[in-house]
Design an enzyme around this catalytic site. Structure first.
Site, PDB file in Angstrom:
ATOM      1  N   CYS A   2       0.842  -1.188   0.000  1.00  0.00           N
ATOM      2  CA  CYS A   2       0.000   0.000   0.000  1.00  0.00           C
ATOM      3  C   CYS A   2       0.881   1.244   0.000  1.00  0.00           C
ATOM      4  O   CYS A   2       2.100   1.163   0.150  1.00  0.00           O
ATOM      5  CB  CYS A   2      -0.911   0.013   1.223  1.00  0.00           C
ATOM      6  SG  CYS A   2      -1.980  -1.439   1.370  1.00  0.00           S
ATOM      7  N   GLY A  28      -0.813   0.698  -5.104  1.00  0.00           N
ATOM      8  CA  GLY A  28      -2.099   0.072  -4.851  1.00  0.00           C
ATOM      9  C   GLY A  28      -3.195   0.672  -5.701  1.00  0.00           C
ATOM     10  O   GLY A  28      -3.329   1.898  -5.752  1.00  0.00           O
ATOM     11  N   ASN A 101       0.747   0.545   5.866  1.00  0.00           N
ATOM     12  CA  ASN A 101       1.352  -0.240   4.795  1.00  0.00           C
ATOM     13  C   ASN A 101       2.152  -1.359   5.434  1.00  0.00           C
ATOM     14  O   ASN A 101       3.036  -1.105   6.245  1.00  0.00           O
ATOM     15  CB  ASN A 101       2.270   0.640   3.934  1.00  0.00           C
ATOM     16  CG  ASN A 101       3.053  -0.172   2.916  1.00  0.00           C
ATOM     17  OD1 ASN A 101       2.579  -1.188   2.421  1.00  0.00           O
ATOM     18  ND2 ASN A 101       4.257   0.278   2.593  1.00  0.00           N
ATOM     19  N   GLY A 102       1.832  -2.609   5.075  1.00  0.00           N
ATOM     20  CA  GLY A 102       2.549  -3.753   5.643  1.00  0.00           C
ATOM     21  C   GLY A 102       1.595  -4.850   6.033  1.00  0.00           C
ATOM     22  O   GLY A 102       0.465  -4.936   5.535  1.00  0.00           O
ATOM     23  N   TYR A 258      10.765  -4.138  -7.593  1.00  0.00           N
ATOM     24  CA  TYR A 258       9.510  -3.987  -8.317  1.00  0.00           C
ATOM     25  C   TYR A 258       8.640  -2.824  -7.862  1.00  0.00           C
ATOM     26  O   TYR A 258       8.178  -2.035  -8.687  1.00  0.00           O
ATOM     27  CB  TYR A 258       8.698  -5.282  -8.185  1.00  0.00           C
ATOM     28  CG  TYR A 258       7.329  -5.224  -8.833  1.00  0.00           C
ATOM     29  CD1 TYR A 258       7.162  -5.414 -10.199  1.00  0.00           C
ATOM     30  CD2 TYR A 258       6.193  -4.972  -8.073  1.00  0.00           C
ATOM     31  CE1 TYR A 258       5.910  -5.352 -10.797  1.00  0.00           C
ATOM     32  CE2 TYR A 258       4.929  -4.910  -8.663  1.00  0.00           C
ATOM     33  CZ  TYR A 258       4.795  -5.109 -10.022  1.00  0.00           C
ATOM     34  OH  TYR A 258       3.558  -5.049 -10.604  1.00  0.00           O
ATOM     35  N   THR A 305       8.899  -1.751 -15.165  1.00  0.00           N
ATOM     36  CA  THR A 305       9.836  -1.822 -14.049  1.00  0.00           C
ATOM     37  C   THR A 305      11.217  -2.308 -14.444  1.00  0.00           C
ATOM     38  O   THR A 305      12.216  -1.916 -13.845  1.00  0.00           O
ATOM     39  CB  THR A 305       9.269  -2.751 -12.949  1.00  0.00           C
ATOM     40  OG1 THR A 305       7.861  -2.580 -12.868  1.00  0.00           O
ATOM     41  CG2 THR A 305       9.892  -2.433 -11.616  1.00  0.00           C
ATOM     42  N   ASP A 367      12.662  -9.099 -17.461  1.00  0.00           N
ATOM     43  CA  ASP A 367      11.611  -8.688 -16.542  1.00  0.00           C
ATOM     44  C   ASP A 367      12.212  -8.501 -15.160  1.00  0.00           C
ATOM     45  O   ASP A 367      13.313  -8.995 -14.880  1.00  0.00           O
ATOM     46  CB  ASP A 367      10.488  -9.726 -16.493  1.00  0.00           C
ATOM     47  CG  ASP A 367       9.136  -9.104 -16.149  1.00  0.00           C
ATOM     48  OD1 ASP A 367       9.109  -7.912 -15.773  1.00  0.00           O
ATOM     49  OD2 ASP A 367       8.111  -9.797 -16.246  1.00  0.00           O
ATOM     50  N   ASP A 368      11.486  -7.781 -14.292  1.00  0.00           N
ATOM     51  CA  ASP A 368      12.015  -7.532 -12.951  1.00  0.00           C
ATOM     52  C   ASP A 368      12.041  -8.800 -12.121  1.00  0.00           C
ATOM     53  O   ASP A 368      12.921  -8.993 -11.291  1.00  0.00           O
ATOM     54  CB  ASP A 368      11.187  -6.453 -12.242  1.00  0.00           C
ATOM     55  CG  ASP A 368       9.701  -6.759 -12.253  1.00  0.00           C
ATOM     56  OD1 ASP A 368       9.265  -7.618 -11.474  1.00  0.00           O
ATOM     57  OD2 ASP A 368       8.971  -6.139 -13.044  1.00  0.00           O
TER      58      ASP A 368
END
Length: 513
Positions: A2, A28, A101-102, A258, A305, A367-368
């Site tokens: 988030c 998000g 966030n978490g 990412y 990314t 790609d990442d």
């Protein structure tokens, strides 16, 4: 994952919060919310959807006040119910709103304890609501009408003692001020900045990434340290204190791989430079394992990314770098989208190949990372359909073998393509002609910097299965496996969520616009 923001201003903050959340939208896309405070009243708007869709002019006009917090969310347990959109609110003590966030790894235990011991009711399954109620309960234990910084810091210390896992938090205490704090390992990022307005008054901002701070014309001050809390009171006075007995930097390395924007600075480390080094490390591994005669004609990134890593990789290999896929920017990030079918469907809607960059060439796609493997399988087939002679695939991150428990909704272990498989087995599944992954020590070296010696360790649990909080066992992962499976998510989202429009309803002092 988030994004959070909090602003202690001297003028209306509604537009600034909106702009900051727009800068954090990549973190998000499931839901967004803002709450502001004005003359002891709270004004809230939150709903499912992108920032631009949740907040219309009528909502913005109703978000009054010089203090406020905001949140952008994607589901960390599969639910897309609007009931779990943040910020959350409790009316006692003072009236507290919180955005997080978490992920708390002991949320279930605390949930039960809050009800049985603290006599607090939870209305959702969100661990953010659990965190808010722990904060509120501990603050209420020694609350007085005049709230001082020491009471805030003691409360955060108790949160650290009770809550395990990852959390970067902004909270607003109505009529008193803005609080920001971070877990003792600093797993999730949190940074603050300040500016002096035309009247000579200092305003403060707290956010998940530096980009939200600089875009609003604030100066980045520093990252909030692991275990630290900062408090800006209603008069604009700033206070900070270390609130954890044992804190150390062990941030999530997947932020650099990412999630974070490339122009962000996290814990003093440039995400852009880290991704350049990822490309450099991966290029040298290709030279070691595939040799100088690697047969690569062109390097093509999977937008967006991996672009930075792919560019440096191409430079070191001495081959052409080309944009072979054009991205529809109105399709969301497939990693964040809930539901496997929706992710698969969106790949071809999101990316369109430029055929002349593929026809008759040996193409290295970069790609990442590779998580489920479904999207890269689709992309490889698109390259073949566009005439590529051979399609090689490189991941700027190591093999993702383990679920994340700290706020990233990576799938159940059984759905991770690298779980229990070799590189060759993965190559066969995604139908690439060659496949290579970054080494984990190379990834760590890419993110480390001599300019920020304090950050030497990282949470790399998705790659190595080592969970830095030390409280994750097989039983926990088994429960997580069930909750994150595609079938469990469908079952959880299968109920009807009755959402009453509270556009003009004032409930217990909080108004939803």
């Amino acid at each position: 994952m988030c994004g959070v923001v909090g602003i202690a201003g001297k003028s209306p903050v509604n537009q600034m919060l909106f702009d900051a959340l727009t800068m954090l939208q990549h973190r998000g896309q499931d839901a967004a919310g803002i709450v502001t405070s004005h003359n002891g009243r709270l004004f809230l708007r939150k709903d499912n959807g992108m920032v631009r869709d949740v907040f219309h002019t009528r909502h913005m006009r109703a978000l009054l006040g010089h203090f406020g917090i905001g949140h952008v969310r994607y589901p960390t347990a599969g639910s897309s119910s609007s009931a779990e959109a943040q910020p959350f609110y409790v009316n006692s003590p003072y009236g507290i709103t919180l955005a997080h966030n978490g992920n708390l790894t002991n949320a279930k235990d605390i949930h039960d304890d809050l009800f049985k011991t603290d006599l607090r009711h939870m209305n959702t399954d969100s661990d953010s609501e659990v965190l808010l109620n722990v904060f509120a309960h501990e603050l209420q234990k020694n609350a007085t009408l005049a709230l001082d910084p020491e009471q805030i810091f003691h409360t955060v210390k108790r949160v650290h003692e009770r809550c395990k896992g990852a959390y970067a938090v902004v909270a607003m205490i109505t009529g008193h001020g803005l609080v920001g704090f971070r877990d003792p390992n600093g797993i999730r990022p949190l940074i603050y900045g300040s500016r002096v307005n035309d009247a000579g008054e200092t305003e403060y901002i707290i956010a998940s990434e530096s980009v939200a701070i600089t875009a609003l014309g604030f100066k980045v001050e520093r990252d909030i340290a692991p275990g630290e809390a900062i408090y800006i009171n209603d008069d604009g006075e700033f206070f900070s204190q270390q609130c954890a007995d044992d804190s150390r930097y062990r941030p999530c390395i997947f932020e650099h791989v990412y999630f974070a924007r490339p122009d962000a600075i996290i814990d003093g480390i440039s995400v852009y430079k880290a991704r350049l080094k990822m490309g450099e490390k991966l290029a040298y591994k290709i030279l070691r394992e595939w040799g100088e005669e690697h047969d690569i004609d062109v390097v093509i990134p999977i937008p967006d990314t991996s672009r930075t890593s792919a560019l440096e990789l191409a430079n070191i290999l001495g081959v052409k770098f080309r944009e072979g896929f054009m991205k529809n920017r109105y399709i969301g990030r497939t990693f964040i989208m809930p539901g496997q079918q929706q992710r698969k469907k969106s790949v071809r809607q999101k990316l369109n190949p430029v055929e002349l960059e593929f026809k008759g060439k040996n193409v290295l796609l970069v790609d990442d990372s590779i998580v489920r493997g479904t999207t890269c399988n689709e992309i490889i087939q698109m390259a073949r359909d566009s005439g590529a002679k051979n399609v090689f695939f490189a991941s700027a991150a190591p093999m993702v073998k383990y679920p994340n428990v700290y706020g990233i909704d990576m799938p159940a272990k059984a759905e991770l393509i690298a779980s229990g498989r070799s590189v060759e087995e993965i190559r066969e599944i995604i139908e690439a002609d060659r496949l290579i992954f970054q080494d984990i020590e190379d990834l760590k070296d890419a993110v480390r910097t001599s300019k920020v010696p304090v950050v030497q360790e990282f949470d790399c649990s998705v790659f190595d299965g080592i969970y830095v909080t030390g409280d994750i066992d097989a039983a926990y992962l088994e429960r997580l496996e069930h909750s994150r499976s595609e079938s469990a998510k469908k079952e959880k989202d299968g109920y009807i969520d009755v959402n009453i429009d509270a556009a003009s309803v004032d409930l217990t002092g909080i108004k939803e616009s």
